[in-house]
Design a protein around this motif. Structure first.
Motif, PDB file in Angstrom:
ATOM      1  N   LEU A  13       0.816  -1.220   0.000  1.00  0.00           N
ATOM      2  CA  LEU A  13       0.000   0.000   0.000  1.00  0.00           C
ATOM      3  C   LEU A  13       0.849   1.269   0.000  1.00  0.00           C
ATOM      4  CD1 LEU A  13      -2.697  -1.104   2.610  1.00  0.00           C
ATOM      5  CD2 LEU A  13      -2.694  -1.414   0.138  1.00  0.00           C
ATOM      6  N   ARG A  14       2.164   1.130   0.182  1.00  0.00           N
ATOM      7  CA  ARG A  14       3.034   2.317   0.159  1.00  0.00           C
ATOM      8  C   ARG A  14       4.033   2.217  -0.996  1.00  0.00           C
ATOM      9  NH1 ARG A  14       8.244   3.858   0.019  1.00  0.00           N
ATOM     10  NH2 ARG A  14       8.831   2.343   1.608  1.00  0.00           N
ATOM     11  N   ASP A  15       5.025   1.348  -0.904  1.00  0.00           N
ATOM     12  CA  ASP A  15       5.994   1.262  -2.003  1.00  0.00           C
ATOM     13  C   ASP A  15       5.308   0.696  -3.248  1.00  0.00           C
ATOM     14  OD1 ASP A  15       8.453   1.421  -3.331  1.00  0.00           O
ATOM     15  OD2 ASP A  15       9.548   0.774  -1.566  1.00  0.00           O
ATOM     16  N   GLY A  16       4.404  -0.279  -3.040  1.00  0.00           N
ATOM     17  CA  GLY A  16       3.669  -0.856  -4.176  1.00  0.00           C
ATOM     18  C   GLY A  16       2.895   0.224  -4.908  1.00  0.00           C
ATOM     19  N   THR A 202      15.224  -5.982   6.005  1.00  0.00           N
ATOM     20  CA  THR A 202      15.611  -5.745   4.598  1.00  0.00           C
ATOM     21  C   THR A 202      14.475  -5.037   3.876  1.00  0.00           C
ATOM     22  OG1 THR A 202      14.540  -7.719   3.751  1.00  0.00           O
ATOM     23  CG2 THR A 202      16.819  -7.939   4.462  1.00  0.00           C
ATOM     24  N   HIS A 203      14.848  -4.369   2.802  1.00  0.00           N
ATOM     25  CA  HIS A 203      13.861  -3.742   1.922  1.00  0.00           C
ATOM     26  C   HIS A 203      14.544  -3.725   0.555  1.00  0.00           C
ATOM     27  CE1 HIS A 203      10.760  -0.563   0.931  1.00  0.00           C
ATOM     28  NE2 HIS A 203      11.636  -0.387  -0.044  1.00  0.00           N
ATOM     29  N   CYS A 204      14.217  -4.710  -0.288  1.00  0.00           N
ATOM     30  CA  CYS A 204      15.000  -4.877  -1.517  1.00  0.00           C
ATOM     31  C   CYS A 204      14.186  -4.569  -2.758  1.00  0.00           C
ATOM     32  CB  CYS A 204      15.498  -6.319  -1.608  1.00  0.00           C
ATOM     33  SG  CYS A 204      16.671  -6.677  -0.298  1.00  0.00           S
ATOM     34  N   HIS A 205      14.796  -3.812  -3.646  1.00  0.00           N
ATOM     35  CA  HIS A 205      14.167  -3.551  -4.952  1.00  0.00           C
ATOM     36  C   HIS A 205      14.735  -4.521  -5.973  1.00  0.00           C
ATOM     37  CE1 HIS A 205      11.422  -0.205  -4.249  1.00  0.00           C
ATOM     38  NE2 HIS A 205      12.178  -0.013  -3.168  1.00  0.00           N
ATOM     39  N   ASN A 206      13.949  -4.706  -7.047  1.00  0.00           N
ATOM     40  CA  ASN A 206      14.192  -5.856  -7.920  1.00  0.00           C
ATOM     41  C   ASN A 206      14.830  -5.489  -9.256  1.00  0.00           C
ATOM     42  OD1 ASN A 206      13.993  -8.636  -8.017  1.00  0.00           O
ATOM     43  ND2 ASN A 206      12.090  -8.571  -9.218  1.00  0.00           N
ATOM     44  N   GLY A 238       9.990  -3.128  -9.003  1.00  0.00           N
ATOM     45  CA  GLY A 238       9.237  -3.645  -7.867  1.00  0.00           C
ATOM     46  C   GLY A 238      10.092  -3.991  -6.657  1.00  0.00           C
ATOM     47  N   ASN A 239       9.406  -4.532  -5.649  1.00  0.00           N
ATOM     48  CA  ASN A 239      10.044  -4.929  -4.384  1.00  0.00           C
ATOM     49  C   ASN A 239      10.103  -6.457  -4.319  1.00  0.00           C
ATOM     50  OD1 ASN A 239       8.860  -2.165  -3.885  1.00  0.00           O
ATOM     51  ND2 ASN A 239       9.749  -2.501  -1.879  1.00  0.00           N
ATOM     52  N   ALA A 240      10.745  -6.956  -3.279  1.00  0.00           N
ATOM     53  CA  ALA A 240      10.740  -8.408  -3.052  1.00  0.00           C
ATOM     54  C   ALA A 240       9.293  -8.867  -2.905  1.00  0.00           C
ATOM     55  CB  ALA A 240      11.521  -8.716  -1.781  1.00  0.00           C
TER      56      ALA A 240
HETATM   57 ZN    ZN Z   1      11.497   1.149  -1.544  1.00  0.00          ZN
END
Ligand code: ZN
Ligand code: KIV
Length: 514
Positions: A13-16, A202-206, A238-240
């Protein structure tokens, strides 16, 4: 072997929402949040409260309706952001302020234009400020994976002393590799004297397709929170992906030293809901939630699975909810059954009239379509919400003529601010003709950035779910439309996008510094 608990922090709902075109309304966020809560996600990041009044309202609404998960709001490391986040979370059963500042040399020098010592001071002040409003404070070192280790150790030690309970070191630009990113956490945890007072995250981008691998490598090096999104939605690539992380840990419990609290049976329905709401289809070969994820095509594989399932299957489709939402309801289903199914999907009606309307729509659809699936119900509710928004353009009807060797022609009727309009055009195909017909009257000055059609469920009587992404002067919107006739669904999606663009309510938010 006793296992540690891995905290699942969902930021769909935030990074997405920061994916271009993936903006969500307050009610849609609440609906998704309820599904996440049902799935037993530990932390739901509901938005970035200061970004816009709409974001604030959405965080507040999620905080007020979710009881079992912690609800977080993002905030830059500055007073107005932190106060706004605190205000949005005031009524949460369990709230978290997630504050961040960039710590890499490149971000500090060019983006923040701040000296490292100032960044450290601001981080500490922000965490103290947040702790005055909320017991649960997370601090993120933006672009952490490209930050100088010695500087990170100092800032982490200082923010833990200031009261941060969770320390998140994002791979903001998706540059990390598993060995390097995992090793970074091991060294941080060993080097920071008070690291035992916080949970590392962790907070990983793809960007390089490594987000899940990087997150899991970090878990092997002491991390106990992963930030992720449904369907891997998020900025850029995107994110993990939540479903991949959770199922990797579950399926390879022999290898990973952690367990999650997630109930995976809700994964597929939630993935569908996120896809319907955002208009971002799930690629068929996507792990866990793609339509082909459990489909064995080759004869050798089919033969093997029939003889002994585990020959080719490492997970059961039903464990992640593939069969949970098969045949649901039909023409003869009664009101109580329909309402119960809506409730199971996290959809509740505030008034009896709203339920009546949804039930009438259900009956209409059941007349056209033999079997109604969960996805149909979710789309139906989105359609009702869409029609209740203040609209400039409303679809009324469509006539299309197509004949081999002749140009298709579309005649479309719709209303503009309540006035009936009929528009006609030829096109290279029937969808093109319908869009040109609309533009012959509206002349919106937009560009068509994406057009996608998905069958919501299987079979030729399935509804077509169309997404139309329009852009104009830097604003991007995703219009969605569903109908058993895909040309009508396309026209509805186009008009929906125009409505969104005109109202500005759902245009993809421009956010400073995130
Ligand atoms: Zn992010
Ligand atoms: O990617 C990132 O660094 C972020 C932070 C704000 C957590 O989204």
């Amino acid at each position: 072997m006793s296992k540690d608990r891995l905290i699942i922090f969902d930021t769909t709902l935030r990074d997405g929402e920061q994916s271009p075109g993936a903006s969500m309304t307050r009610d849609e966020k609440v609906r998704i949040a309820r599904m996440l809560e049902k799935m037993r996600v530990d932390v739901i990041e509901a938005g970035f409260a200061i970004a816009s009044p709409g974001d604030f309202e959405a965080v507040k609404a999620v905080a007020e309706s979710v009881k079992d998960s912690t609800v977080a709001s993002l905030a830059r490391a500055v007073r107005p952001d932190i106060e706004r986040a605190g205000e949005a979370l005031r009524n949460a059963n369990s709230g978290r302020i997630h504050t961040f500042i960039a710590t890499s040399p490149i971000h500090m020098k060019y983006k923040l234009q701040m000296e490292p010592e100032k960044v450290l001071e601001q981080a500490v002040a922000a965490v103290k400020m947040a702790r005055n409003l909320c017991d649960d404070v997370e601090f993120s070192l933006e672009d952490g994976s490209r930050s100088e280790p010695e500087f990170m150790y100092r800032i982490i030690e200082a923010v833990i002393n200031a009261g941060a309970r969770t320390i998140n070191i994002p791979d903001t630009v998706g540059y990390g590799t598993p060995e390097e990113y995992g090793g970074m956490f091991r060294r941080v945890i060993e080097s920071v004297p008070n690291s035992d007072k916080a949970i590392f995250s962790t907070h990983c981008h793809n960007d390089l397709g490594l987000a899940v691998a990087n997150s899991l490598a970090a878990v092997m090096n002491g991390v106990r929170q992963v930030e992720c999104t449904i369907n891997g939605l998020g900025e850029r690539a995107g994110n993990a992906s939540l479903e991949e992380l959770v199922m990797a840990v579950n399926t390879r419990h022999d290898f990973y030293p952690v367990t999650t609290g997630i109930d995976p049976v809700h994964i597929v329905p939630t993935s569908r809901l996120v896809s319907t709401v955002t208009g971002f289809p799930v690629q068929p070969n996507k792990a866990i939630v793609g339509a082909n994820a459990f489909a064995h095509e080759s004869g050798i594989h089919q033969d093997g699975v029939l003889k002994h399932r585990e020959t080719y299957e490492i997970m059961k489709a039903e464990d992640v909810g593939w069969n949970a939402n098969k045949l649901v309801l039909g023409k003869h289903s009664g009101r109580a059954a329909v309402r119960a199914r809506f409730e199971e999907l996290g959809i509740t009606f505030e008034t009896p009239e709203a339920l009546n309307e949804a039930f009438a729509r259900f009956k209409d659809l059941a007349d056209k379509k033999h079997e109604i699936f969960d996805e149909d119900l979710q789309t139906l509710v989105s359609d009702v919400e869409q029609e209740h928004r203040e609209e400039i353009y409303t679809f009324k009807g469509l006539e299309v003529s197509c004949k081999t060797g002749q140009k298709p022609r579309a005649t479309l009727s719709f209303t503009r601010r309540g006035e009936a309009v009929v528009a006609e055009s030829e096109g290279s195909g029937p969808v093109d003709a319908a869009f040109k017909a609309i533009e012959s009257v509206v002349d919106s000055g937009t560009e068509l950035a994406l057009y996608s059609v998905n069958a919501i469920t299987a079979g030729t009587e399935a509804q077509g779910d169309v997404t139309v992404r329009l852009s104009r002067n830097g604003s991007i919107v995703n219009g969605v439309g569903a109908d058993t006739d895909i040309i009508a669904a396309s026209a509805k999606a186009y008009l929906d996008a125009l409505n969104l663009l005109e109202s500005g309510s759902r245009a993809h938010p421009q956010r400073d510094g995130v």
